[in-house]
Design a protein around this motif. Structure first.
Motif, short mmCIF file in Angstrom:
data_model
loop_
_atom_site.label_atom_id
_atom_site.label_comp_id
_atom_site.label_asym_id
_atom_site.label_seq_id
_atom_site.Cartn_x
_atom_site.Cartn_y
_atom_site.Cartn_z
N GLY A 35 0.83 -1.21 0.00
CA GLY A 35 0.00 0.00 0.00
C GLY A 35 0.86 1.25 0.00
N GLN A 39 -3.39 5.61 -0.52
CA GLN A 39 -4.35 4.57 -0.15
C GLN A 39 -4.65 4.64 1.35
OE1 GLN A 39 -4.00 1.22 -2.41
NE2 GLN A 39 -6.12 0.94 -1.86
N ILE A 41 -4.42 7.22 3.36
CA ILE A 41 -5.17 8.42 3.74
C ILE A 41 -6.64 8.24 3.41
CG2 ILE A 41 -5.57 10.85 3.19
CD1 ILE A 41 -2.63 11.17 2.70
N LEU A 42 -6.93 7.76 2.22
CA LEU A 42 -8.33 7.67 1.81
C LEU A 42 -9.03 6.44 2.38
CD1 LEU A 42 -7.90 8.92 -1.83
CD2 LEU A 42 -8.96 10.13 0.05
N GLN A 44 -10.92 3.12 3.25
CA GLN A 44 -11.94 2.34 2.58
C GLN A 44 -12.75 3.22 1.64
OE1 GLN A 44 -14.65 0.39 5.22
NE2 GLN A 44 -15.03 -1.29 3.84
N SER A 45 -12.65 4.55 1.78
CA SER A 45 -13.49 5.41 0.96
C SER A 45 -12.77 5.88 -0.30
CB SER A 45 -13.98 6.60 1.76
OG SER A 45 -12.90 7.45 2.04
N ALA A 46 -11.69 5.20 -0.69
CA ALA A 46 -10.91 5.64 -1.85
C ALA A 46 -11.57 5.21 -3.16
CB ALA A 46 -9.51 5.03 -1.77
N THR A 47 -11.71 6.15 -4.07
CA THR A 47 -12.11 5.77 -5.43
C THR A 47 -10.85 5.84 -6.29
OG1 THR A 47 -12.58 8.05 -5.96
CG2 THR A 47 -14.43 6.74 -5.23
N PRO A 48 -10.81 5.12 -7.40
CA PRO A 48 -9.61 5.15 -8.25
C PRO A 48 -9.23 6.57 -8.66
CG PRO A 48 -11.10 3.42 -8.96
CD PRO A 48 -11.81 4.16 -7.88
N GLU A 49 -10.22 7.43 -8.97
CA GLU A 49 -9.88 8.79 -9.39
C GLU A 49 -9.27 9.57 -8.24
OE1 GLU A 49 -12.92 7.35 -9.94
OE2 GLU A 49 -14.11 8.61 -11.28
N ALA A 50 -9.91 9.49 -7.07
CA ALA A 50 -9.39 10.23 -5.92
C ALA A 50 -7.97 9.78 -5.61
CB ALA A 50 -10.30 10.04 -4.71
N ASN A 53 -5.59 11.26 -8.17
CA ASN A 53 -5.38 12.70 -7.94
C ASN A 53 -4.46 12.95 -6.76
OD1 ASN A 53 -7.02 13.40 -10.06
ND2 ASN A 53 -8.86 13.56 -8.81
N LEU A 54 -4.70 12.20 -5.67
CA LEU A 54 -3.89 12.40 -4.47
C LEU A 54 -2.44 11.99 -4.74
CD1 LEU A 54 -4.10 13.37 -1.63
CD2 LEU A 54 -4.59 11.06 -0.87
#
Lengths: 318, 527
Positions: A35, A39, A41-42, A44-50, A53-54
């Motif tokens: 990881g 990954q 920071i975001l 379980q709420s991570a989307t591929p786009e977010a 971007n991060l």
């Protein structure tokens, strides 16, 4: 003093090389962990786009070598950078955490080192009699119990049942020294119990070793009291091994107390490091690693220098 | 006797006698414990919120790496902090429904495609600036768009366009969605001046408190916002102290160093509640502990294997031994009574015979591999061991592989075909289903692809007739129950605790634990 200076210079150079190697080890180690920081920071709420971007914003897409040398360049110019996770200045955050850790270590050392040496002397004075056995039994028990358990036991009886000391040791700016000391009473007690045995046993063993020498017999025949023999003749000759153990324990008080910090929620370096390792925040992990390594190397160097200065034969080589 | 009880009530409400003492004396004159509890709560509420004083909260789930940017909120500590200084457009009411907050009112076009939020006037940010519809638009834009890193992106994706007209903020959706206001209660979507584009971590908002000092992972101090636009927020100062260690957090509450803690471990909650000055609060919620299988991977692509596993799960045992009674049984759907438009269906009980029947019918013989770790949900490895035993009685071999906590969410969850996991739930059924059960969902962690289910989900969004919508959700629940890759043995309660120094707890608050994170704001110092 020539040889001592030369030694210090040698040791310093070696220490800097070691720090450099440590920084490479930490960097590679953190890369191997599964990881990455985006990954974590975001979560379980991570989307591929977010995530993408991060990652781009944090510069995680650069090759590892570039990132390492960027970091190294910063450190060499005195800039530790900012944390990837919360954007805070690392030097500032680290500074306050480090001073907290040193504050706790300082008070634990102030109590435990003289106590351990005194108990060691006492044990030699009454060796193989009940005070010696009592001291050994008690200190060996406290070192054998895991520190978090001692922490919980003290917390329950001293903190919750008796209400003598706070169970949460959070300290912050604006507290007076008295309040801070009250706040850290329990962790200091736990740390003292944990490091006592090691130093006490070493003091006892080192002095007993010296006590076998012929000149001690001479001193006895001169009619000196037992305690005076130990203090004036035996102890100075056993300083070297004792200092080594004391320094190892001091190093432990600075770098190894993360469990105690967690149990008493003390805002020290250990907790800070663990939080950032789990978030893969590389610059912070690197900075903490360097500080820890520097403390270890520095204290060991100090131990060597003191042993040399305490020994006239090493001080004035032929 | 009534006079005597009234006398007791007043004294207890004022904090002159302890809760335990009140219960004891009330019991002595023949009042049941439940009735006495209600009486006391009423009396305390009747005495009214007291203003001023300091409330200290012991918080689990916060680290020194946490950001103050609400877009990156991912744990309890961050959400508690942002709630203090920031507010959403609309919020969940304690017992169901939506309350307008920074939106004064809201309405939709008849097809639920265009939503208009009238922005409240005369509200100022803590930096003195007046909050306007433009700030709302900027905030929503920061959380959507291609550049965003916000945790709310999944919610914002269905928005076709956003604009400001006068004092109104207008959203146009790509597809109708009758639940849009519920989505706007998301804890990331707090209105910031200029959307937080200038400094997302400035902690400047319209909330009842102002951040005075912040040490992530250690301590946060808030003071009452003197210019707050409504009469919420009682304590003068709120201190959040991060105490992640369970034992230390409970000890801090017992020794009176904090007034309230979140996440009391269920294992010790009964013991904690026995202390005379402490009350443990449990609130049923939408959070659930799950065992999830990928329906597109062998052997889980065989529905008989899924059914064998589902019938082989002893749900009541899980609730008793893993949650220690602080929860309720699940029924292999992610939905329970905490959701609006919920329809109960027949409970699937533990039945080793049926499990064995489906196992034989599937033709599978190899042991099933289940991956688990302690941070997928508390005591997950124990739950896996219980599952192994209940399956063994049906002759189904289960192998349990323990994975490290570190990296579980990136390496195991949503990657390995069968593992333990946790969902915190969502305010409405549509959102829960769209997040994890729609064929195209990012977090379709069961690889569930069902055309009929997808059609129903989209149709339900546009359906404004509640009865019809309710039936659609019931049908979808049934499809998941019978064909899904989700084995849901239990819904966990939120378990929090407070001392009787503070009052005003609201039982069974909708949303998340600790009164949907509003407890520090809505409670008050009683003694």
């Amino acid at each position: 003093m020539g040889p001592a200076l030369k030694l210090v210079a040698q040791r310093l150079a070696l220490g800097i090389l070691l720090l450099f190697l440590v920084s490479i080890l930490i960097f590679v180690g953190t890369l191997i962990l599964p990881g990455d920081v985006a990954q974590s920071i975001l979560g379980q709420s991570a989307t591929p786009e977010a995530l993408a971007n991060l990652r781009a914003e944090l510069g995680l897409n650069d090759p590892p070598l570039t990132r390492y040398f960027d970091w190294l360049g910063g450190v060499l110019t005195g800039d530790l950078g900012t944390a990837l996770t919360n954007g805070k200045d690392i030097a500032e955050a680290l500074g306050s955490r480090l001073s907290n850790t040193l504050f706790l270590a300082f008070w634990a050392a102030i109590i435990s080192v003289p106590l351990a040496i005194f108990l060691g002397l006492l044990a030699v004075r009454y060796r193989e009699r009940w005070p010696d056995k009592l001291i050994s039994a008690v200190t060996l028990s406290t070192i054998s119990i895991p520190e978090f358990l001692i922490g919980y036991v003290l917390m329950y009886f001293v903190g919750v049942k008796l209400g003598w000391a706070p169970t949460v040791s959070t300290i912050y700016d604006g507290m007076s020294l008295g309040q801070k000391l009250n706040s850290i009473a329990l962790p200091v007690a736990v740390l003292t119990l944990v490091v006592l045995a090691h130093m006490m046993r070493m003091t006892r063993a080192a002095i007993l070793n010296v006590m076998q020498s012929a000149y001690i017999e001479t001193a006895e025949l001169k009619g000196l009291t037992m305690f005076k023999i130990i203090w004036r003749h035996a102890f100075p000759n056993s300083i070297a091994p004792v200092v080594n153990v004391v320094m190892l324990n001091l190093a432990y008080l600075v770098v190894g107390v993360v469990v105690v910090e967690v149990v008493f929620t003390y805002p020290g370096m250990g907790q800070y490091l663990v939080d950032h390792v789990s978030k893969r925040d590389l610059p912070v992990v690197q900075a903490c690693g360097l500080v820890f390594a520097a403390v270890y190397i520095g204290l060991n160097m100090l131990a060597d220098i003191i042993s040399i200065l305490s020994n006239p034969r090493l001080r004035h080589p032929k | 006797m009534k006079d005597y009880l009234d006398y007791l009530k007043v004294n207890a409400a004022m904090g002159r006698i302890s809760r335990r003492e009140f219960m004891g004396r009330a019991a002595a004159v023949g009042v049941t414990a439940a009735a006495a509890n209600t009486m006391l709560a009423d009396a305390v509420r009747a005495a009214g919120p007291q203003k001023g004083g300091t409330i200290k909260v012991g918080v689990n789930g916060s680290g020194s790496a946490d950001s103050l940017d609400p877009a990156l909120s991912a744990n309890q500590g961050q959400t508690l902090v942002t709630r203090m200084w920031g507010e959403p457009l609309v919020e969940l009411l304690p017992h169901g429904g939506i309350e307008p907050v920074l939106a004064e009112s809201y309405s939709s076009s008849p097809d639920a495609k265009v939503w208009t939020f009238k922005i409240r006037s005369g509200v100022t940010f803590s930096n003195g600036k007046t909050m306007t519809a433009d700030d709302v638009l900027a905030t929503m834009e920061r959380h959507s768009g291609d550049e965003t890193k916000s945790g709310a992106l999944g919610i914002m994706r269905g928005i076709a366009s956003m604009k400001v007209e006068g004092d109104s903020f207008i959203l146009e959706l790509e597809q109708p969605n009758a639940d849009l206001p519920y989505l706007m209660t998301d804890y990331h979507l707090l209105i910031q001046p200029n959307g937080g584009n200038d400094d997302p971590t400035a902690a400047i908002g319209t909330g009842p408190y102002v951040l005075k000092s912040a040490e992530p992972g250690v301590r946060f101090v808030f003071e009452k916002n003197a210019n707050y636009w409504r009469d919420d927020g009682n304590a003068g100062t709120i201190e959040l102290i991060v105490i992640n260690d369970d034992t230390a957090r409970v000890a801090a509450l017992q020794s009176g160093q904090v007034d309230m803690i979140n996440r009391v471990p269920p294992r010790t909650a009964g013991l904690v509640d026995r202390a005379p000055n402490i009350t443990v609060h449990k609130a049923s919620g939408a959070g659930h502990y799950v065992f999830i299988a990928h329906r597109d991977t062998a052997p889980f692509d065989n529905n008989d294997v899924m059914l064998a596993l589902k019938w082989g799960m002893n749900r009541q045992e899980m609730v008793d031994k893993i949650l220690f009674g602080y929860g309720s049984v699940g029924n292999d759907t992610p939905i329970n009574a905490s959701y609006p438009l919920f329809t109960p269906m027949e409970q699937r009980e533990y039945d080793p015979d049926k499990a064995a029947f489906h196992w034989k019918k599937s033709g599978a013989t190899d042991p099933i591999l289940l991956r688990t770790s302690d941070n997928s949900f508390p005591s997950a490895p124990d739950a896996a061991a219980l599952f192994q035993q209940s399956l063994a009685k049906a002759g189904i071999p289960l192998e349990v592989k323990r994975e490290p906590n570190d990296g579980y969410w990136s390496e195991v969850w949503n990657k390995q075909p069968f593992c333990t996991s946790y969902w915190s739930g969502r305010p409405v059924q549509d959102q829960m289903y769209s997040t994890a059960y729609l064929s195209t969902a990012d977090w379709n962690d069961t690889r569930f692809k069902n055309e009929k289910f997808d059609q129903l989900l989209v149709a339900a969004r546009a359906e404004l007739d509640e009865a019809k919508r309710k039936q659609m959700y019931a049908d979808m629940g049934m499809i998941l129950h019978n064909e899904g890759g989700l084995i849901c043995p239990m819904f966990n309660d939120f378990v929090d605790a407070s001392t009787d120094r503070i009052a005003g707890w609201i039982d069974n608050h909708k949303g998340f634990g600790i009164m949907n994170y509003y407890a520090p704001i809505k409670m008050w110092v009683a003694a």
